[in-house]
Design a protein around this motif. Sequence first.
Motif, PDB file in Angstrom:
ATOM      1  N   LEU A  56      -1.145  -4.186 -14.471  1.00  0.00           N
ATOM      2  CA  LEU A  56      -0.201  -4.972 -13.682  1.00  0.00           C
ATOM      3  C   LEU A  56       1.142  -5.130 -14.384  1.00  0.00           C
ATOM      4  CD1 LEU A  56      -2.530  -7.761 -12.263  1.00  0.00           C
ATOM      5  CD2 LEU A  56      -1.660  -5.741 -11.109  1.00  0.00           C
ATOM      6  N   SER A  57       1.909  -4.068 -14.405  1.00  0.00           N
ATOM      7  CA  SER A  57       3.275  -4.160 -14.909  1.00  0.00           C
ATOM      8  C   SER A  57       4.143  -4.836 -13.852  1.00  0.00           C
ATOM      9  CB  SER A  57       3.832  -2.771 -15.207  1.00  0.00           C
ATOM     10  OG  SER A  57       3.949  -2.022 -14.020  1.00  0.00           O
ATOM     11  N   GLU A  58       5.345  -5.201 -14.232  1.00  0.00           N
ATOM     12  CA  GLU A  58       6.255  -5.841 -13.275  1.00  0.00           C
ATOM     13  C   GLU A  58       6.547  -4.919 -12.093  1.00  0.00           C
ATOM     14  OE1 GLU A  58      10.756  -7.793 -13.114  1.00  0.00           O
ATOM     15  OE2 GLU A  58       9.839  -7.287 -15.035  1.00  0.00           O
ATOM     16  N   ALA A  59       6.693  -3.628 -12.375  1.00  0.00           N
ATOM     17  CA  ALA A  59       6.978  -2.660 -11.307  1.00  0.00           C
ATOM     18  C   ALA A  59       5.829  -2.583 -10.310  1.00  0.00           C
ATOM     19  CB  ALA A  59       7.242  -1.282 -11.913  1.00  0.00           C
ATOM     20  N   VAL A  60       4.596  -2.636 -10.804  1.00  0.00           N
ATOM     21  CA  VAL A  60       3.427  -2.592  -9.926  1.00  0.00           C
ATOM     22  C   VAL A  60       3.399  -3.809  -9.018  1.00  0.00           C
ATOM     23  CG1 VAL A  60       0.913  -2.691  -9.850  1.00  0.00           C
ATOM     24  CG2 VAL A  60       2.034  -1.213 -11.505  1.00  0.00           C
ATOM     25  N   VAL A  61       3.649  -4.975  -9.585  1.00  0.00           N
ATOM     26  CA  VAL A  61       3.630  -6.219  -8.806  1.00  0.00           C
ATOM     27  C   VAL A  61       4.694  -6.192  -7.716  1.00  0.00           C
ATOM     28  CG1 VAL A  61       3.987  -8.710  -8.907  1.00  0.00           C
ATOM     29  CG2 VAL A  61       2.667  -7.568 -10.697  1.00  0.00           C
ATOM     30  N   VAL A  62       5.873  -5.648  -8.044  1.00  0.00           N
ATOM     31  CA  VAL A  62       6.954  -5.561  -7.059  1.00  0.00           C
ATOM     32  C   VAL A  62       6.525  -4.722  -5.860  1.00  0.00           C
ATOM     33  CG1 VAL A  62       9.231  -4.544  -6.617  1.00  0.00           C
ATOM     34  CG2 VAL A  62       8.863  -5.955  -8.646  1.00  0.00           C
ATOM     35  N   GLU A  63       5.918  -3.570  -6.126  1.00  0.00           N
ATOM     36  CA  GLU A  63       5.520  -2.688  -5.023  1.00  0.00           C
ATOM     37  C   GLU A  63       4.326  -3.249  -4.258  1.00  0.00           C
ATOM     38  OE1 GLU A  63       7.598  -0.558  -4.220  1.00  0.00           O
ATOM     39  OE2 GLU A  63       8.731  -0.662  -6.083  1.00  0.00           O
ATOM     40  N   MET A  64       3.411  -3.925  -4.933  1.00  0.00           N
ATOM     41  CA  MET A  64       2.307  -4.586  -4.228  1.00  0.00           C
ATOM     42  C   MET A  64       2.851  -5.669  -3.292  1.00  0.00           C
ATOM     43  SD  MET A  64      -0.591  -4.948  -7.225  1.00  0.00           S
ATOM     44  CE  MET A  64      -1.806  -5.723  -6.158  1.00  0.00           C
ATOM     45  N   ILE A  93       5.498   3.709   1.590  1.00  0.00           N
ATOM     46  CA  ILE A  93       5.101   4.583   2.695  1.00  0.00           C
ATOM     47  C   ILE A  93       3.763   5.266   2.400  1.00  0.00           C
ATOM     48  CG2 ILE A  93       5.688   6.688   3.962  1.00  0.00           C
ATOM     49  CD1 ILE A  93       8.646   5.899   3.594  1.00  0.00           C
ATOM     50  N   VAL A  94       3.657   5.851   1.205  1.00  0.00           N
ATOM     51  CA  VAL A  94       2.416   6.547   0.836  1.00  0.00           C
ATOM     52  C   VAL A  94       1.250   5.564   0.780  1.00  0.00           C
ATOM     53  CG1 VAL A  94       1.239   7.837  -0.983  1.00  0.00           C
ATOM     54  CG2 VAL A  94       3.601   8.396  -0.395  1.00  0.00           C
ATOM     55  N   SER A  95       1.489   4.387   0.229  1.00  0.00           N
ATOM     56  CA  SER A  95       0.435   3.375   0.148  1.00  0.00           C
ATOM     57  C   SER A  95      -0.029   2.954   1.529  1.00  0.00           C
ATOM     58  CB  SER A  95       0.928   2.152  -0.630  1.00  0.00           C
ATOM     59  OG  SER A  95       1.201   2.472  -1.974  1.00  0.00           O
ATOM     60  N   MET A  96       0.921   2.774   2.450  1.00  0.00           N
ATOM     61  CA  MET A  96       0.565   2.370   3.805  1.00  0.00           C
ATOM     62  C   MET A  96      -0.238   3.453   4.514  1.00  0.00           C
ATOM     63  SD  MET A  96       1.433  -0.719   4.453  1.00  0.00           S
ATOM     64  CE  MET A  96       1.129  -0.610   6.214  1.00  0.00           C
ATOM     65  N   VAL A  97       0.180   4.708   4.369  1.00  0.00           N
ATOM     66  CA  VAL A  97      -0.514   5.797   5.053  1.00  0.00           C
ATOM     67  C   VAL A  97      -1.940   5.961   4.520  1.00  0.00           C
ATOM     68  CG1 VAL A  97      -0.559   8.288   5.441  1.00  0.00           C
ATOM     69  CG2 VAL A  97       1.595   7.036   5.652  1.00  0.00           C
ATOM     70  N   LEU A  98      -2.058   6.104   3.197  1.00  0.00           N
ATOM     71  CA  LEU A  98      -3.380   6.327   2.603  1.00  0.00           C
ATOM     72  C   LEU A  98      -4.269   5.091   2.722  1.00  0.00           C
ATOM     73  CD1 LEU A  98      -2.421   8.325  -0.625  1.00  0.00           C
ATOM     74  CD2 LEU A  98      -3.160   9.206   1.609  1.00  0.00           C
ATOM     75  N   PRO A 135      -6.222  -2.062   2.316  1.00  0.00           N
ATOM     76  CA  PRO A 135      -6.338  -1.264   1.091  1.00  0.00           C
ATOM     77  C   PRO A 135      -5.006  -0.765   0.549  1.00  0.00           C
ATOM     78  CG  PRO A 135      -8.035  -0.625   2.662  1.00  0.00           C
ATOM     79  CD  PRO A 135      -7.107  -1.545   3.393  1.00  0.00           C
ATOM     80  N   ALA A 136      -3.983  -0.742   1.394  1.00  0.00           N
ATOM     81  CA  ALA A 136      -2.667  -0.279   0.942  1.00  0.00           C
ATOM     82  C   ALA A 136      -2.128  -1.133  -0.202  1.00  0.00           C
ATOM     83  CB  ALA A 136      -1.682  -0.289   2.112  1.00  0.00           C
ATOM     84  N   MET A 137      -2.550  -2.397  -0.266  1.00  0.00           N
ATOM     85  CA  MET A 137      -2.005  -3.297  -1.283  1.00  0.00           C
ATOM     86  C   MET A 137      -2.392  -2.906  -2.700  1.00  0.00           C
ATOM     87  SD  MET A 137      -1.898  -7.146   0.214  1.00  0.00           S
ATOM     88  CE  MET A 137      -1.015  -7.617  -1.253  1.00  0.00           C
ATOM     89  N   VAL A 138      -3.526  -2.240  -2.859  1.00  0.00           N
ATOM     90  CA  VAL A 138      -3.962  -1.889  -4.223  1.00  0.00           C
ATOM     91  C   VAL A 138      -3.491  -0.501  -4.636  1.00  0.00           C
ATOM     92  CG1 VAL A 138      -6.003  -3.347  -3.987  1.00  0.00           C
ATOM     93  CG2 VAL A 138      -6.169  -0.924  -3.453  1.00  0.00           C
ATOM     94  N   VAL A 196      -1.046   0.281  -7.636  1.00  0.00           N
ATOM     95  CA  VAL A 196      -1.667   0.301  -8.968  1.00  0.00           C
ATOM     96  C   VAL A 196      -2.076   1.730  -9.322  1.00  0.00           C
ATOM     97  CG1 VAL A 196      -3.572  -0.556 -10.377  1.00  0.00           C
ATOM     98  CG2 VAL A 196      -2.509  -2.054  -8.667  1.00  0.00           C
ATOM     99  N   ILE A 197      -2.699   2.407  -8.364  1.00  0.00           N
ATOM    100  CA  ILE A 197      -3.139   3.793  -8.594  1.00  0.00           C
ATOM    101  C   ILE A 197      -1.948   4.719  -8.744  1.00  0.00           C
ATOM    102  CG2 ILE A 197      -4.462   5.698  -7.589  1.00  0.00           C
ATOM    103  CD1 ILE A 197      -6.162   3.611  -6.160  1.00  0.00           C
ATOM    104  N   TRP A 198      -0.908   4.486  -7.942  1.00  0.00           N
ATOM    105  CA  TRP A 198       0.323   5.302  -8.021  1.00  0.00           C
ATOM    106  C   TRP A 198       0.886   5.280  -9.438  1.00  0.00           C
ATOM    107  CZ3 TRP A 198       3.649   7.739  -4.203  1.00  0.00           C
ATOM    108  CH2 TRP A 198       4.903   8.104  -4.706  1.00  0.00           C
ATOM    109  N   PHE A 199       1.063   4.081  -9.980  1.00  0.00           N
ATOM    110  CA  PHE A 199       1.668   3.966 -11.314  1.00  0.00           C
ATOM    111  C   PHE A 199       0.729   4.472 -12.402  1.00  0.00           C
ATOM    112  CE2 PHE A 199       4.600   1.197  -9.070  1.00  0.00           C
ATOM    113  CZ  PHE A 199       5.792   1.469  -9.707  1.00  0.00           C
ATOM    114  N   TRP A 200      -0.570   4.344 -12.181  1.00  0.00           N
ATOM    115  CA  TRP A 200      -1.524   4.876 -13.162  1.00  0.00           C
ATOM    116  C   TRP A 200      -1.422   6.394 -13.218  1.00  0.00           C
ATOM    117  CZ3 TRP A 200      -5.877   8.083 -12.746  1.00  0.00           C
ATOM    118  CH2 TRP A 200      -6.670   8.160 -13.903  1.00  0.00           C
TER     119      TRP A 200
END
Length: 232
Positions: free
Chosen positions: A177-185, A59-64, A215-218, A221-225
């Motif tokens: 690119l951890s497994e969790a990041v790839v899943v959310e992307m 949700i946050v990725s889509m909005v931002l 841009p939501a797709m990347v 990565v920033i969230w997990f960082w």
Amino acid sequence: MIAAVVNAVVVALGALLGLAFGGRLREEHTGTIVAGLGICVVVIGITSAIVTANILIVIVSMVLGTILGELLKIEARLDTLGDWLKARLGRHGGSRFTEGFVTASLLFCVGSMAIMGSFDAGLRGDYQTIFAKSALDGVMAVTFAATMGLGVMFSGLTVLVYQGALTLLAGVVEPFLSEAVVVEMSAVGGVLLIGTGINILGLAPKRLKVGNMLPAMVLPVIWFWIAGRLGG
């Protein structure tokens, strides 16, 4: 880069095959085929989206991401590029050139196979994922070109630039690119595919600007960082 080149060539060849058969389809058949393709795209999107382990990230990725895309006017730039290509081709472009170009570009570039396949090619020289994606894209290109025209073939250029860039940048982004990041992307990409499917089906009152959502797709990565920095 060889993987991106192969994918782009397969898309172009598939589109050419679709153009060869497209003229033999009746208008009523074309509409039914487009509807079927739209449904398939929605199903693929749902399948990808439901893998999320944290819907808040999506949700946050889509909005931002959409806000950023609106500021960058990505959709308008894609449309402008499609119109420019159509103008260069003159009468050969067809009435649906820009629609086919933008729709196919989004379809072939959004998704985990495009991202991870390019990274596998760049980091390990493993082309299996991209080759599998190329086969799927080729089939889709045949059907989309038969209904949407020449613009689908030129989406191969988008595939070449996008996946080629990911392949070249693979070494830079690998640590993030951890497994969790790839899943959310992948989940965010699934949401974008649902939007693309809605556009194909014409379900929205006006066309959804899926390009502005890219841009939501990347952002996962920033969230997990940031989460890593905060220790959470």
